[in-house]
Design an enzyme around this catalytic site. Sequence first.
Site, PDB file in Angstrom:
ATOM      1  N   SER A   1     -13.966  16.224  49.335  1.00  0.00           N
ATOM      2  CA  SER A   1     -15.096  15.317  49.090  1.00  0.00           C
ATOM      3  C   SER A   1     -15.148  14.181  50.103  1.00  0.00           C
ATOM      4  CB  SER A   1     -14.987  14.706  47.691  1.00  0.00           C
ATOM      5  OG  SER A   1     -14.904  15.711  46.728  1.00  0.00           O
TER       6      SER A   1
ATOM      7  N   GLU B   1      -8.604  26.594  39.651  1.00  0.00           N
ATOM      8  CA  GLU B   1      -8.679  25.303  38.954  1.00  0.00           C
ATOM      9  C   GLU B   1      -9.723  25.361  37.841  1.00  0.00           C
ATOM     10  OE1 GLU B   1      -9.327  22.079  41.675  1.00  0.00           O
ATOM     11  OE2 GLU B   1      -9.813  20.667  40.078  1.00  0.00           O
TER      12      GLU B   1
HETATM   13  C1  LIG Z   1     -10.743  12.929  38.415  1.00  0.00           C
HETATM   14  C2  LIG Z   1     -11.302  13.408  39.724  1.00  0.00           C
HETATM   15  C3  LIG Z   1     -10.459  13.995  40.648  1.00  0.00           C
HETATM   16  C4  LIG Z   1     -10.966  14.432  41.871  1.00  0.00           C
HETATM   17  N1  LIG Z   1     -10.101  14.966  42.774  1.00  0.00           N
HETATM   18  C5  LIG Z   1     -10.559  15.323  43.990  1.00  0.00           C
HETATM   19  C6  LIG Z   1      -9.657  15.797  44.983  1.00  0.00           C
HETATM   20  O1  LIG Z   1      -8.453  15.920  44.748  1.00  0.00           O
HETATM   21  N2  LIG Z   1     -10.157  16.117  46.202  1.00  0.00           N
HETATM   22  C7  LIG Z   1     -11.490  16.016  46.500  1.00  0.00           C
HETATM   23  O2  LIG Z   1     -11.876  16.347  47.615  1.00  0.00           O
HETATM   24  N3  LIG Z   1     -12.372  15.552  45.579  1.00  0.00           N
HETATM   25  C8  LIG Z   1     -11.936  15.203  44.339  1.00  0.00           C
HETATM   26  N4  LIG Z   1     -12.814  14.728  43.399  1.00  0.00           N
HETATM   27  C9  LIG Z   1     -14.222  14.584  43.754  1.00  0.00           C
HETATM   28  C10 LIG Z   1     -15.139  15.594  43.065  1.00  0.00           C
HETATM   29  O3  LIG Z   1     -14.943  16.891  43.566  1.00  0.00           O
HETATM   30  C11 LIG Z   1     -16.575  15.106  43.275  1.00  0.00           C
HETATM   31  O4  LIG Z   1     -16.692  13.863  42.609  1.00  0.00           O
HETATM   32  C12 LIG Z   1     -17.587  16.077  42.715  1.00  0.00           C
HETATM   33  O5  LIG Z   1     -17.642  17.240  43.490  1.00  0.00           O
HETATM   34  C13 LIG Z   1     -18.998  15.437  42.662  1.00  0.00           C
HETATM   35  O6  LIG Z   1     -19.344  14.894  43.888  1.00  0.00           O
HETATM   36  P1  LIG Z   1     -19.910  13.389  44.003  1.00  0.00           P
HETATM   37  O7  LIG Z   1     -18.955  12.487  43.312  1.00  0.00           O
HETATM   38  O8  LIG Z   1     -20.213  13.141  45.434  1.00  0.00           O
HETATM   39  O9  LIG Z   1     -21.238  13.378  43.142  1.00  0.00           O
HETATM   40  P2  LIG Z   1     -22.670  13.914  43.585  1.00  0.00           P
HETATM   41  O10 LIG Z   1     -22.534  15.256  44.207  1.00  0.00           O
HETATM   42  O11 LIG Z   1     -23.343  12.855  44.374  1.00  0.00           O
HETATM   43  O12 LIG Z   1     -23.390  14.081  42.192  1.00  0.00           O
HETATM   44  C14 LIG Z   1     -23.899  12.976  41.443  1.00  0.00           C
HETATM   45  C15 LIG Z   1     -24.602  13.546  40.212  1.00  0.00           C
HETATM   46  O13 LIG Z   1     -25.717  14.355  40.621  1.00  0.00           O
HETATM   47  C16 LIG Z   1     -25.603  15.664  40.079  1.00  0.00           C
HETATM   48  N5  LIG Z   1     -26.085  16.654  41.046  1.00  0.00           N
HETATM   49  C17 LIG Z   1     -25.768  16.733  42.353  1.00  0.00           C
HETATM   50  N6  LIG Z   1     -26.391  17.786  42.918  1.00  0.00           N
HETATM   51  C18 LIG Z   1     -27.101  18.392  41.936  1.00  0.00           C
HETATM   52  C19 LIG Z   1     -27.941  19.552  41.882  1.00  0.00           C
HETATM   53  N7  LIG Z   1     -28.176  20.300  42.965  1.00  0.00           N
HETATM   54  N8  LIG Z   1     -28.502  19.883  40.696  1.00  0.00           N
HETATM   55  C20 LIG Z   1     -28.269  19.140  39.584  1.00  0.00           C
HETATM   56  N9  LIG Z   1     -27.495  18.024  39.575  1.00  0.00           N
HETATM   57  C21 LIG Z   1     -26.909  17.663  40.732  1.00  0.00           C
HETATM   58  C22 LIG Z   1     -24.115  15.863  39.829  1.00  0.00           C
HETATM   59  O14 LIG Z   1     -23.880  16.855  38.834  1.00  0.00           O
HETATM   60  C23 LIG Z   1     -23.696  14.473  39.385  1.00  0.00           C
HETATM   61  O15 LIG Z   1     -23.989  14.292  38.019  1.00  0.00           O
HETATM   62  C24 LIG Z   1     -12.342  14.292  42.166  1.00  0.00           C
HETATM   63  C25 LIG Z   1     -13.193  13.707  41.221  1.00  0.00           C
HETATM   64  C26 LIG Z   1     -12.691  13.266  40.022  1.00  0.00           C
HETATM   65  C27 LIG Z   1     -13.630  12.628  39.030  1.00  0.00           C
END
Ligand SMILES: Cc1cc2nc3c(=O)[nH]c(=O)nc-3n(C[C@H](O)[C@H](O)[C@H](O)COP(=O)(O)OP(=O)(O)OC[C@H]3O[C@@H](n4cnc5c(N)ncnc54)[C@H](O)[C@@H]3O)c2cc1C
Length: 393
Positions: free
Chosen positions: A130, A244
């Site tokens: 991410s 996972e």
């Molecule tokens: C506890 C925890 C551990 C994590 N560990 C890791 C890790 O070890 N390594 C790593 O790389 N990342 C990690 N992450 C990050 C995680 O993979 C991302 O937070 C996740 O993929 C969502 O990305 P974002 O936060 O950028 O949200 P966004 O992608 O910006 O999404 C924001 C909101 O919009 C919604 N959304 C986005 N696109 C769409 C769509 N096309 N249709 C409908 N809804 C949509 C999402 O569902 C969400 O509700 C972790 C996150 C958490 C909370």
Amino acid sequence: MFTAPFTFTSEQERLREDVRTFLRVDCREDLVRTRRARPWRHSDLAYRGLGERGWLAPDWPAEYGGLGLSIVESAIVAEEMALAGVPDSARVNTVDNAGSTLLAAGTAEQKAEFMPPMAAAERLFVVLYSEPEAGSDLASLSTRATRDGDGWRLTGEKIWNVGAFKADYGVCLARTSEGRSKYAGLSLFLVPLRAEGVRIAEVAGFNPETFNRIVFDDAPLTASALVGAEGDAWQIVNEALAVERTGVYFYGHAQRWLTLLTGFELPPRAMPEVDRLRSDLSAARLLTWRCVDLLARGEDATAAAAAAKWWTSELTARVAALVWSVREVFSGTETITPRWEGSVERIDGLPTAGVELGVSLSEAPGLTVAGGTSEMMLETVSAALLDDAEAVI
Ligand SMILES: Cc1cc2nc3c(=O)[nH]c(=O)nc-3n(C[C@H](O)[C@H](O)[C@H](O)COP(=O)(O)OP(=O)(O)OC[C@H]3O[C@@H](n4cnc5c(N)ncnc54)[C@H](O)[C@@H]3O)c2cc1C
């Protein structure tokens, strides 16, 4: 009551018993303290003990530190860890994610160098996918690796990983070329975290484990850092995430929290939701084990894993919502009214169950996001259903 879609062998049942006894008896007090720790909840005692016994990666071949068993044994360990309340980010990141990636796509040298110490709990990895502007739409990431002689230079920013201060390496997804589509031209690298051009910082947030931000500023990488074919990482990343997403760990969380909560004298208004959660948890366990079964048979589990991850992680949020709705039952030490006989279990003067349920409130929201958000999981399920429907038409 849970009905297994397949039966466990007597060896698998024995493994479950052994893991359970080790975690719940040998590691009990250490785990209570670990669950309260910040910024990273990691029990050296439990993690190293699992590693010494070959239980961190039982499905890996013996030459790479495993026991040569199957993903069923691996899922049994993951389930027992969650049911015993063992914080699991080290295993998920190091073994399920980075380890599966190496097993699927690493060279013989990479496997021999990295996998035995991963399985033995001697080396920790973080997952660097991410970015501040790329999460759900991961393929739009902007971290770049460019060729530099025989090796590479890495520039960009990764976020939301945990435990980076303790980890040795990260498995990092970066763009190496512009492909036919955004899914092509992405490559995976093993990146040493304590090296030139790598900066690690903490990110403030609600999660019980503090998130990290890692900045790569023209960080040099050797040629041997590349995992798999250059530009071809997308499928490897998705296959590693399927492990996972089986949901075993999320299910275990929800089940444990509900068990802890129902140890308290709950108000009658809470009981209908307790009953609904009990039956939904039985269904959740079936979903997760169906998914493990598919993976064990070598079948495509993409949609099953997305469904399992969605349902099980949403259940953790529902249990946490129930905890919040009856918070008067366990908030503060005086008002605790345990249903069980005898005194409330305390370690270091604090009641163990109440503290853990308090932490569930800040942990559950992240579980519906980590490893793919609920919306993205539903999108994967609906895409698979549409494919099936088109195949029928
Ligand atoms: C506890 C925890 C551990 C994590 N560990 C890791 C890790 O070890 N390594 C790593 O790389 N990342 C990690 N992450 C990050 C995680 O993979 C991302 O937070 C996740 O993929 C969502 O990305 P974002 O936060 O950028 O949200 P966004 O992608 O910006 O999404 C924001 C909101 O919009 C919604 N959304 C986005 N696109 C769409 C769509 N096309 N249709 C409908 N809804 C949509 C999402 O569902 C969400 O509700 C972790 C996150 C958490 C909370």
